[in-house]
Design an enzyme around this catalytic site. Structure first.
Site, PDB file in Angstrom:
ATOM      1  N   HIS A 127      -9.133   4.868  -2.221  1.00 10.05           N
ATOM      2  CA  HIS A 127      -8.440   4.892  -0.926  1.00 10.05           C
ATOM      3  C   HIS A 127      -9.314   5.650   0.065  1.00 10.05           C
ATOM      4  O   HIS A 127     -10.349   6.219  -0.292  1.00 10.05           O
ATOM      5  CB  HIS A 127      -7.086   5.598  -1.073  1.00 10.05           C
ATOM      6  CG  HIS A 127      -6.051   4.727  -1.697  1.00 10.05           C
ATOM      7  ND1 HIS A 127      -4.951   4.266  -1.008  1.00 10.05           N
ATOM      8  CD2 HIS A 127      -5.957   4.215  -2.936  1.00 10.05           C
ATOM      9  CE1 HIS A 127      -4.227   3.515  -1.817  1.00 10.05           C
ATOM     10  NE2 HIS A 127      -4.809   3.466  -3.001  1.00 10.05           N
ATOM     11  N   ASP A 175       2.870   4.958  -5.568  1.00 11.73           N
ATOM     12  CA  ASP A 175       2.103   6.186  -5.372  1.00 11.73           C
ATOM     13  C   ASP A 175       2.953   7.400  -5.739  1.00 11.73           C
ATOM     14  O   ASP A 175       3.677   7.945  -4.903  1.00 11.73           O
ATOM     15  CB  ASP A 175       1.629   6.265  -3.916  1.00 11.73           C
ATOM     16  CG  ASP A 175       0.756   7.482  -3.664  1.00 11.73           C
ATOM     17  OD1 ASP A 175       0.598   8.300  -4.603  1.00 11.73           O
ATOM     18  OD2 ASP A 175       0.240   7.620  -2.541  1.00 11.73           O
ATOM     19  N   ASP A 233       0.855  -1.189   0.000  1.00 15.43           N
ATOM     20  CA  ASP A 233       0.000   0.000   0.000  1.00 15.43           C
ATOM     21  C   ASP A 233       0.897   1.247   0.000  1.00 15.43           C
ATOM     22  O   ASP A 233       1.810   1.357   0.824  1.00 15.43           O
ATOM     23  CB  ASP A 233      -0.847  -0.060   1.281  1.00 15.43           C
ATOM     24  CG  ASP A 233      -1.970   0.950   1.315  1.00 15.43           C
ATOM     25  OD1 ASP A 233      -2.404   1.387   0.235  1.00 15.43           O
ATOM     26  OD2 ASP A 233      -2.420   1.271   2.434  1.00 15.43           O
ATOM     27  N   SER A 239     -12.797   4.463   4.867  1.00 15.81           N
ATOM     28  CA  SER A 239     -13.387   4.080   6.153  1.00 15.81           C
ATOM     29  C   SER A 239     -14.612   4.942   6.424  1.00 15.81           C
ATOM     30  O   SER A 239     -14.670   6.106   6.013  1.00 15.81           O
ATOM     31  CB  SER A 239     -12.366   4.251   7.283  1.00 15.81           C
ATOM     32  OG  SER A 239     -11.504   3.123   7.325  1.00 15.81           O
ATOM     33  N   ASN A 285     -10.305   0.580  -0.117  1.00 15.41           N
ATOM     34  CA  ASN A 285      -9.307   0.471   0.954  1.00 15.41           C
ATOM     35  C   ASN A 285      -9.872   0.879   2.306  1.00 15.41           C
ATOM     36  O   ASN A 285     -10.387   1.996   2.455  1.00 15.41           O
ATOM     37  CB  ASN A 285      -8.126   1.400   0.663  1.00 15.41           C
ATOM     38  CG  ASN A 285      -7.268   0.925  -0.484  1.00 15.41           C
ATOM     39  OD1 ASN A 285      -7.618  -0.007  -1.196  1.00 15.41           O
ATOM     40  ND2 ASN A 285      -6.132   1.569  -0.660  1.00 15.41           N
ATOM     41  N   GLU A 296      -1.573   5.980  -9.083  1.00 16.45           N
ATOM     42  CA  GLU A 296      -2.532   6.961  -8.553  1.00 16.45           C
ATOM     43  C   GLU A 296      -2.411   8.302  -9.270  1.00 16.45           C
ATOM     44  O   GLU A 296      -1.312   8.784  -9.535  1.00 16.45           O
ATOM     45  CB  GLU A 296      -2.337   7.172  -7.038  1.00 16.45           C
ATOM     46  CG  GLU A 296      -3.327   8.182  -6.467  1.00 16.45           C
ATOM     47  CD  GLU A 296      -3.472   8.160  -4.939  1.00 16.45           C
ATOM     48  OE1 GLU A 296      -3.029   7.187  -4.317  1.00 16.45           O
ATOM     49  OE2 GLU A 296      -4.045   9.111  -4.396  1.00 16.45           O
ATOM     50  N   ASP A 301      -8.733   0.875   6.382  1.00 15.54           N
ATOM     51  CA  ASP A 301      -7.749   0.662   7.442  1.00 15.54           C
ATOM     52  C   ASP A 301      -8.255   1.248   8.763  1.00 15.54           C
ATOM     53  O   ASP A 301      -8.357   0.556   9.774  1.00 15.54           O
ATOM     54  CB  ASP A 301      -6.414   1.318   7.042  1.00 15.54           C
ATOM     55  CG  ASP A 301      -5.299   0.999   8.027  1.00 15.54           C
ATOM     56  OD1 ASP A 301      -5.540   0.257   8.989  1.00 15.54           O
ATOM     57  OD2 ASP A 301      -4.171   1.505   7.849  1.00 15.54           O
ATOM     58  N   HIS A 328      -7.715   9.905   3.909  1.00 14.40           N
ATOM     59  CA  HIS A 328      -7.202   8.938   4.886  1.00 14.40           C
ATOM     60  C   HIS A 328      -7.483   9.371   6.331  1.00 14.40           C
ATOM     61  O   HIS A 328      -7.629  10.549   6.613  1.00 14.40           O
ATOM     62  CB  HIS A 328      -5.690   8.763   4.695  1.00 14.40           C
ATOM     63  CG  HIS A 328      -5.349   8.078   3.420  1.00 14.40           C
ATOM     64  ND1 HIS A 328      -4.906   8.752   2.312  1.00 14.40           N
ATOM     65  CD2 HIS A 328      -5.411   6.772   3.058  1.00 14.40           C
ATOM     66  CE1 HIS A 328      -4.693   7.899   1.330  1.00 14.40           C
ATOM     67  NE2 HIS A 328      -4.993   6.685   1.740  1.00 14.40           N
TER      68      HIS A 328
HETATM   69  P1  13P Z   1      -8.845   4.821   5.669  1.00 16.15           P
HETATM   70  O1  13P Z   1      -7.926   5.650   6.514  1.00 16.15           O
HETATM   71  O2  13P Z   1     -10.073   5.567   5.302  1.00 16.15           O
HETATM   72  O3  13P Z   1      -9.153   3.504   6.290  1.00 16.15           O
HETATM   73  O4  13P Z   1      -8.086   4.521   4.272  1.00 16.15           O
HETATM   74  C1  13P Z   1      -7.151   3.469   4.189  1.00 16.15           C
HETATM   75  C2  13P Z   1      -6.369   3.501   2.924  1.00 16.15           C
HETATM   76  O5  13P Z   1      -6.675   4.169   1.965  1.00 16.15           O
HETATM   77  C3  13P Z   1      -5.171   2.646   2.857  1.00 16.15           C
HETATM   78  O6  13P Z   1      -4.468   2.832   1.681  1.00 16.15           O
HETATM   79  O1  G3H Z   2      -3.138   4.883   3.635  1.00 20.06           O
HETATM   80  C1  G3H Z   2      -2.579   4.662   4.705  1.00 20.06           C
HETATM   81  C2  G3H Z   2      -2.896   3.434   5.461  1.00 20.06           C
HETATM   82  O2  G3H Z   2      -3.977   3.647   6.332  1.00 20.06           O
HETATM   83  C3  G3H Z   2      -1.667   2.931   6.173  1.00 20.06           C
HETATM   84  O3  G3H Z   2      -1.352   3.698   7.281  1.00 20.06           O
HETATM   85  O4  G3H Z   2       1.086   4.189   7.004  1.00 20.06           O
HETATM   86  O5  G3H Z   2      -0.034   4.334   9.264  1.00 20.06           O
HETATM   87  O6  G3H Z   2       0.375   2.103   8.188  1.00 20.06           O
HETATM   88  P1  G3H Z   2       0.107   3.576   7.965  1.00 20.06           P
HETATM   89 ZN    ZN Z   3      -4.509   4.844   0.939  1.00 23.30          ZN
END
Ligand code: 13P
Ligand code: G3H
Ligand code: ZN
Length: 330
Positions: A232, A115, A93, A235, A275, A145, A277, A189
């Site tokens: 992306h 990216d 990712d 959530s 996506n 992207e 997370d 994000h």
């Molecule tokens: P969220 O922060 O909305 O879960 O997005 C996750 C994401 O895009 C990881 O690449």
């Molecule tokens: O897009 C980002 C993802 O949520 C990953 O987050 O870099 O904190 O692991 P991270």
């Molecule tokens: Zn992302």
């Protein structure tokens, strides 16, 4: 060199082809520890859903690349042991360099994202092309992207969206050869996707964020029909779980996500990968906080990570069945 094929993993090509045809989206869930991975596998087995396991650069540093290779292989075997042959993609990712993508490909990843969205257009093309040329030698799929999401990505913070420019997508695909394209249409994000003042209140007094730019998505679909699009920052930031976190000592202020009905609508379009997370982080934290606050004498990690894993599994099943539509698609 460890080939993903020897680990029992698949790349994303066939999954996206079927998702496009069936008008649903594949879940891309981030993970960096065992409980998250177990919850993802259990949810996918119980719903018979394919899945993309996502590892960010930070997650790879946290978990260790050798551990991840065996964890992904373990996920494939665990699903089989539970009785379902779940198609599993191991995806980098937000890869930020050719070297990171190459390293991941050499240690068993079946898909990578490069990216270059923060770079000038021509530099994004050059970097993405280099990764595609390398990855395709090993039948590894590549996500590129165009457009910049507001919010936090690793250490990069962007205050405003730069929406994807539909007039650039054909040229980008032609010059890079990517297998899928992440776009910016208003998602972002993290758990604070919108400021309250950007939202309106509905009849029940609930804050409603501005809608995604489906007009841009439609324009992109017209220009590259049948090409897999990625969202992306998808959530939804479940308010009941945020309330649990805040009730038991947390302090998540103004946490606002993307309404699920908007994501359901997107999943029925050319969007083939969504996506998620932050919602997983919220589900885990809510359960851990509740156990630690209500059973203060508890000190066995299994007693709070077990409930966290259960909460996560239910969240993932909900996403698969009610948001992405990928249930019974294997
Ligand atoms: P969220 O922060 O909305 O879960 O997005 C996750 C994401 O895009 C990881 O690449
Ligand atoms: O897009 C980002 C993802 O949520 C990953 O987050 O870099 O904190 O692991 P991270
Ligand atoms: Zn992302």
């Amino acid at each position: 060199m460890t080939s993903y094929k020897d680990l029992g993993l698949v790349n994303s090509r066939e999954l996206f082809r079927k998702a496009m045809e069936g008008r649903y989206a594949i879940a891309a869930f981030n993970f960096n520890n065992m409980e998250q991975l177990q919850a993802i596998v259990q949810a996918c087995v119980e719903t018979k859903s394919p899945v993309i396991l996502q590892v960010s650069k930070g997650a790879r540093q946290y978990a260790n690349q050798t551990m991840l290779r065996y964890m992904a292989q373990g996920a494939v075997e665990y699903a089989k042991e539970l009785g379902v042959n779940v198609p599993i993609v191991l995806h980098l990712d937000h890869g930020d360099s050719f070297e990171l993508c190459k390293d991941c490909i050499e240690t068993g990843f079946s898909s990578v994202m490069i990216d270059g969205s923060h770079l000038p257009y021509e530099e994004n093309i050059a970097l993405t092309r280099k990764v595609v040329d390398y990855a395709h030698q090993y039948d590894v799929t590549v996500e590129g992207e165009l457009g910049v999401l507001a919010g936090i990505e690793d250490e990069v913070q962007a205050e405003y969206h730069t929406y994807t420019r539909p007039e650039e997508v054909e040229d980008f695909l032609k010059h890079t050869g990517v297998d899928s394209l992440a776009i910016s249409i208003g998602t972002s994000h993290g758990a604070n996707k919108f400021k309250p003042e950007q939202c309106t209140r509905n009849a029940e007094g609930v804050l409603v964020p501005p809608p995604l730019r489906f007009d841009i998505l439609e324009e992109i679909e017209k220009r590259i029909p049948g090409f897999p699009i990625v969202l992306h920052g998808s959530s939804s930031v479940p308010q009941d779980m945020v309330a649990v976190i805040n009730k038991y000592g947390g302090n998540m202020k103004d946490a606002i996500g993307i309404p699920e009905e908007q994501l359901r609508k997107a999943a029925g379009s050319a969007v083939c990968k969504i996506n998620i997370d932050s919602d997983g982080r919220i589900a885990m934290t809510a359960a851990v906080r509740e156990v630690l606050a209500t059973k203060p004498a508890e000190f066995d990690p299994r007693k709070y990570l077990g409930p966290a894993r259960e909460n996560l599994k239910e969240l993932y099943k909900h996403k698969i069945i009610h948001v992405l539509g990928s249930e019974n698609r294997i």
